[in-house]
Enzyme design. Sequence first.
Site: not given
Length: 288
Positions: A2-3, A54, A126, A278
């Site tokens: 999440p940002e 973050k 991950r 990206r």
Amino acid sequence: MPELPEVETIRRGLSERCIERTIREVKVFCEKSFVGPKEVVLGARIVAIRRRGKALLFDLSNGVTMMMHLRMTGQLVWDSSESSEKHVPSFAGGHPTEDFFRRMPGKQTRVEFDFDGGKLFFNDQRKFGFVKPIPTKEVEEDKFIASLGPEPWEMRAEELFSVFQRRKGSPVKAILLDQKVVAGIGNIYADEACFFAGVYPGRLAGTLEVQDAAKLLEGAGKVMQASIDSGGSTMATYVRPDGSRGDYLEKFAEVFRREGKECRRCGAEIVKVRVAGRGTHYCPECQK
DNA sequence: CTAGGATCCTGTCAGC
DNA sequence: TGCTGACAGGATCCTA
């Protein structure tokens, strides 16, 4: 991960529920996800939850701070033991999966914290994210924390512009994503800030003016504040701490994940390309 | 110093 | 159905 807006949303939600609770047990299911000995947090009470960029910082009563970084796929699920339906998390933020709403711990649970009156699950598909206890007094010296740039709304356009001058061969998006330059911006809000500023994300920083830097900062700040106000973004990905969906993307995203759709400003087709490694979304008409 | 690419890891999806 | 490669809301490390 999440940002900034998603992490801030999680911070606020968890603050309401975890503060003043004591950590009674810690279960580490993945060694990589918990850096250092877990014993240093046992028996301690959460006194505050802070955010820097973050990263989440859980200040404990024993002089230890647990730093948490969710990176790409981290999620935090709070389950109140008082809840009559224990399989339903009373509260969750992060990357949802099929077992998100099932009983915890799940397949992707890396760390479990048992409190008086509730459990907190750190899940991470991950395994890029981590929990790392450090002395509270040394938080500012932590390698990651110390290297962070200012939050977007604390940065002056001239500062950002000087980075553009120094790194004139970089795509502007690469600079916005660099946490050492500005803290908290990730892939969504980089694209959205570029749309707001009318700048193509792949444009080389050396071609930008100080006014562009100002617009980019203004855009990042506005877009992130709007997202915080609506409880963070979602795209079947992030949900609010109380389990309800954040709706930032649906309501406000102009370009992110809108490839093939019409630009709301000019009607042109939003395009997806690759910039700075990206996935990058932009309007070819509005952004130059 | 900068810029770009590989890398950590698991899961999903498109295309054969 | 099975395989393969691309990709994923992050950040670091290595190379030139």
